[in-house]
Each structure stands twice: as structure tokens, then as C-alpha cells.
Design an enzyme around this catalytic site. Structure first.
Site, PDB file in Angstrom:
ATOM      1  N   HIS A  17      -9.061   3.898  -1.776  1.00 18.51           N
ATOM      2  CA  HIS A  17      -7.572   3.276  -1.593  1.00 18.51           C
ATOM      3  C   HIS A  17      -7.211   2.417  -2.781  1.00 18.51           C
ATOM      4  O   HIS A  17      -7.343   1.321  -2.626  1.00 18.51           O
ATOM      5  CB  HIS A  17      -7.630   2.624  -0.144  1.00 18.51           C
ATOM      6  CG  HIS A  17      -6.274   2.013   0.131  1.00 18.51           C
ATOM      7  ND1 HIS A  17      -5.147   2.607  -0.404  1.00 18.51           N
ATOM      8  CD2 HIS A  17      -6.039   1.051   0.968  1.00 18.51           C
ATOM      9  CE1 HIS A  17      -3.994   1.817   0.085  1.00 18.51           C
ATOM     10  NE2 HIS A  17      -4.591   0.930   1.003  1.00 18.51           N
ATOM     11  N   GLY A  55       1.040  -4.092   3.575  1.00 21.55           N
ATOM     12  CA  GLY A  55       1.202  -5.416   3.530  1.00 21.55           C
ATOM     13  C   GLY A  55       2.394  -6.102   3.870  1.00 21.55           C
ATOM     14  O   GLY A  55       3.417  -5.456   3.319  1.00 21.55           O
ATOM     15  N   CYS A  90       0.695  -1.116  -0.034  1.00 17.42           N
ATOM     16  CA  CYS A  90       0.071  -0.001   0.153  1.00 17.42           C
ATOM     17  C   CYS A  90       0.789   1.230   0.007  1.00 17.42           C
ATOM     18  O   CYS A  90       0.298   2.343  -0.441  1.00 17.42           O
ATOM     19  CB  CYS A  90      -0.895   0.040   1.113  1.00 17.42           C
ATOM     20  SG  CYS A  90      -2.182  -1.327   1.327  1.00 17.42           S
ATOM     21  N   CYS A 131       0.523   2.205   6.867  1.00 14.69           N
ATOM     22  CA  CYS A 131       0.638   0.699   6.795  1.00 14.69           C
ATOM     23  C   CYS A 131       0.630  -0.169   5.597  1.00 14.69           C
ATOM     24  O   CYS A 131       0.129   0.279   4.562  1.00 14.69           O
ATOM     25  CB  CYS A 131      -0.542  -0.084   7.830  1.00 14.69           C
ATOM     26  SG  CYS A 131      -2.385   0.288   7.190  1.00 14.69           S
TER      27      CYS A 131
END
Length: 381
Positions: free
Chosen positions: A336, A368, A89, A366
Site C-alpha cells: 500500500h 485518513g 490514501c 478508506c
């Protein structure tokens, strides 16, 4: 000593899954944003030393180094290269960090950083399909199967004592703030309209100004039967792209560009890959320590709303003013588009800093696999 400054930042509108941007190839969506960036900055693309582009689902239409395909699709000179980054992300936030570092080091004079994700056309998880990208050594350490972000969000809610009401109230606030931002024209200067088979798109699609806690409370919690995380208090699956033009102050002056912000400090950290979503907490601590700044010095914070529990847990740790946290709404309302989100958030933060005269802004996400980027921008405009 060389610095790294942002002289322009733009983004596409964000489309919902199977929505207004789903008919646009992700390379073409990227190309339109690159064209918009060049037009807004009066940039001769021949000056660009590299295009660093974030993308998570590098498969199908998003493979074959989509950064390079986007450059050529934009009609830019064949001499302009492109490379594609995957830090999940945070891919396009990492692209901005790589670009800034390259400029400071003198490897680049002018560079574009950004990213794209068409989650309608390349669904999440397409890059590995039915195969698990984890070998025996990894699973011996962390257990079998892919880490589940939804379960991570549930764990965070439990560990920080966040209720379903807390998460739903935060989600409603995100939509309300985004709706107010649209009404105030806060996104106008950053948006590049996109031509689609269905017509011209110039507004974000996912904002639901009539959302309420009562409506969200009816949604199921798919990760745990008695859980608190629902689709309503998590980020939307989206299509979108964003781009940032980075150079030095000296080169900006020579080209008649007005620097907007300086890339003050940028860091990246690793965190628990199963919990996965707590990375912004140590990333923020690290970037503050490295910059010599404190929470009180920062006037605006963008903590990606992957799930409502993420910014709420972050806020519980740092006690940032509520009004300064995601002040224009976030991924719960806007969407997103994974590989494009880091640059989208940077674009929104930078324009907000310029509009409000905010000296320092902090962005963190944050990611993955248990990672997080954090970046501090300093206002120059």
C-alpha cells in the site's frame, strides 16, 4: 457530450519497506512510470495538458510539487505542467476523478493521473513530524491527539463481529490470490520494470504465498493487547507508483488509441474521522445510487485492504460475491504505497476487467481523516 475514457494504465512493481525500490528517488520512480505509460500508449508527451499526481507524504523528497518534478525527470516537454493531490490514501484515486472531470468539462483533452509514495524514504507521518496538524477547534470536537487507524480497524472488527481468525484467513487469501495472479500473468501487461541501484525490478516484492493462519496467529496485536489487528492482516508499508492516461473517446480515435474503460461514475464522501475506515460503505452506496447500478451489476470490486476488517465489514454490508472482491489480492499482499495506491488499484481493476470481459468494476478506498472515494468503470475494450 464529452466522456472520459482510460486508454492505458500502468504501474511499477510494489516494493517492501527498505526493499528493492528503496534506493530509487520517488520523483525518479514516478518518472519511470510516466515513461512506461507513454511507451505503452505510443503517447507523444507534448499532448498532455496536465499530470495530476497523488502523494500523501509531501515533505522532503516528495515535496516541491512532485508531479512537476516527475514530468521533468521523465524528459517530457517543459510545457507539460503537473500538480500534486493529497486525499490521504485515496490521493491518486482522487487524481483520476479530477482528471476525468477535467476531460468531461473540456478543460483537458489529454491528461495523466496517478501517484507515488516511497514509504522507505519518506516514512508515514513525516509531513507533520512531532507537531499535531489539528487545532483547538478540531480537538474540542473530536478529542486530543491524532486519530489512530489501527484502533479504528479494531473498532470495525468489534462492531462487525470479526474475529482474529476471520482477519487472518482473509489475509492468507489475499496472498494466495496475488500469488495465483502472478503465476497466471495477470499483472504482466500493467507492470513497468524499474531500474534500481541493485538491478532491474519487474515483480511485486511483498507477496508471501506460504503465509498461513497458524503463522499469522503468532503475531502481536499492537493496537490493543487483546485485539485482533496485527501486521499480518494489515496492509504493507510500501514503495510504488502508478499512472492512468485519460482522454475522450473522440480524441482517442483521432490518436489511434483503443479506449479500455469509461469512467462511468465517481464520488467522494466524508465519514467519522476517528473511526476513519468505514467511508467505503457510504461511498459505495452513493456511487451506486448516482450510477443507477446495483451490486449485482458489478463484476469486480476493489476495496482497499488497508486492514482486513475494512473489506470484510464492507462485504458484510453489501453481500458482494466473495470471488469478486479483490480477486487478485490487495494491499495486504501487494502493498500500500499510500499516494500511489488509488491508481495502482485502478490499474489492476481495469486490466482485470479487460482480461475477463467484465462490464462494470467498482473501486473504493478508506482515507485518513474519515473520507472515501468510489469509482465505477465501464468496459469499452
Amino acid at each position: 457530450m464529452r466522456d472520459a475514457v482510460v486508454v492505458q494504465a500502468v504501474r511499477s512493481p510494489i516494493g517492501k519497506r527498505a526493499g528493492v525500490l528503496s534506493g530509487v528517488h520517488p520523483a525518479d520512480l514516478s518518472a519511470r512510470v510516466l515513461q512506461g505509460l507513454a511507451a505503452r500508449a505510443a503517447l507523444d508527451p507534448a499532448l498532455v495538458d496536465d499530470v495530476i499526481w497523488g502523494c500523501v507524504g509531501q515533505v522532503g523528497e516528495q515535496t516541491f510539487d512532485i508531479a512537476r518534478t516527475a514530468v521533468l525527470s521523465a524528459g517530457w516537454p517543459e510545457a507539460v505542467p503537473g500538480t500534486t493531490v493529497d486525499r490521504q490514501c485515496g490521493s491518486s484515486q482522487q487524481a483520476v476523478s479530477f482528471a476525468a472531470a477535467g476531460v468531461v468539462a473540456g478543460h483537458y483533452d489529454v491528461v495523466v493521473a496517478g501517484g507515488v509514495e516511497s514509504m522507505s524514504r519518506v516514512p508515514m507521518g513525516s509531513s507533520y513530524g512531532t507537531q499535531i496538524p489539528l487545532g483547538e477547534l478540531y480537538t474540542n470536537r473530536y478529542g486530543p491527539g491524532m486519530p489512530n487507524q489501527g484502533l479504528g480497524a479494531e473498532r470495525i472488527a468489534r462492531e462487525w463481529s470479526l474475529s482474529r481468525h476471520d482477519l487472518d484467513a482473509y489475509a492468507v487469501r489475499s496472498h494466495q490470490r496475488a500469488d495465483r495472479a502472478v503465476a497466471a500473468g495477470a499483472f504482466d501487461a500493467q507492470l513497468v520494470a524499474i531500474e534500481t541501484p541493485g538491478g532491474r525490478v519487474n515483480a511485486d516484492e511483498g507477496i508471501r504465498p506460504n503465509s498461513s493462519i497458524e503463522i499469522l496467529a503468532r503475531l502481536q496485536t499492537p493496537f490493543l493487547e487483546d485485539g485482533v489487528v496485527s501486521a499480518g492482516n494489515a496492509s504493507q508499508i510500501s514503495d510504488g507508483s502508478a499512472a492512468v492516461l485519460i482522454t475522450t473517446s473522440e480524441i482517442a480515435r483521432a490518436n489511434g488509441w483503443r479506449p479500455l474503460v469509461r469512467v462511468h461514475t465517481a464520488v467522494v464522501v466524508g465519514s467519522d474521522p476517528n473511526l476513519m475506515l468505514t467511508g467505503p460503505i457510504p461511498a459505495t452506496a452513493k456511487v451506486l445510487a448516482k450510477s443507477g447500478l446495483s451490486i449485482a451489476d458489478i463484476g469486480a470490486f476493489e476495496v482497499n485492504e488497508a486492514f482486513a476488517s475494512v473489506p470484510l465489514a464492507w462485504q458484510a454490508e453489501f453481500h458482494a460475491p466473495e470471488e469478486a472482491l479483490n480477486p487478485l489480492g490487495g494491499a495486504i499482499a501487494l502493498g500500500h504505497p499510500l499516494g500511489g495506491s488509488g491508481a495502482r488499484i485502478a490499474t489492476t481493476l481495469i486490466h482485470h476487467m479487460v482480461d475477463r470481459g467484465i462490464r462494470y468494476g467498482l473501486q473504493t478506498m478508506c482515507e485518513g481523516g474519515g473520507q472515501a472515494n468510489a469509482t465505477i468503470f465501464e468496459l469499452l475494450a
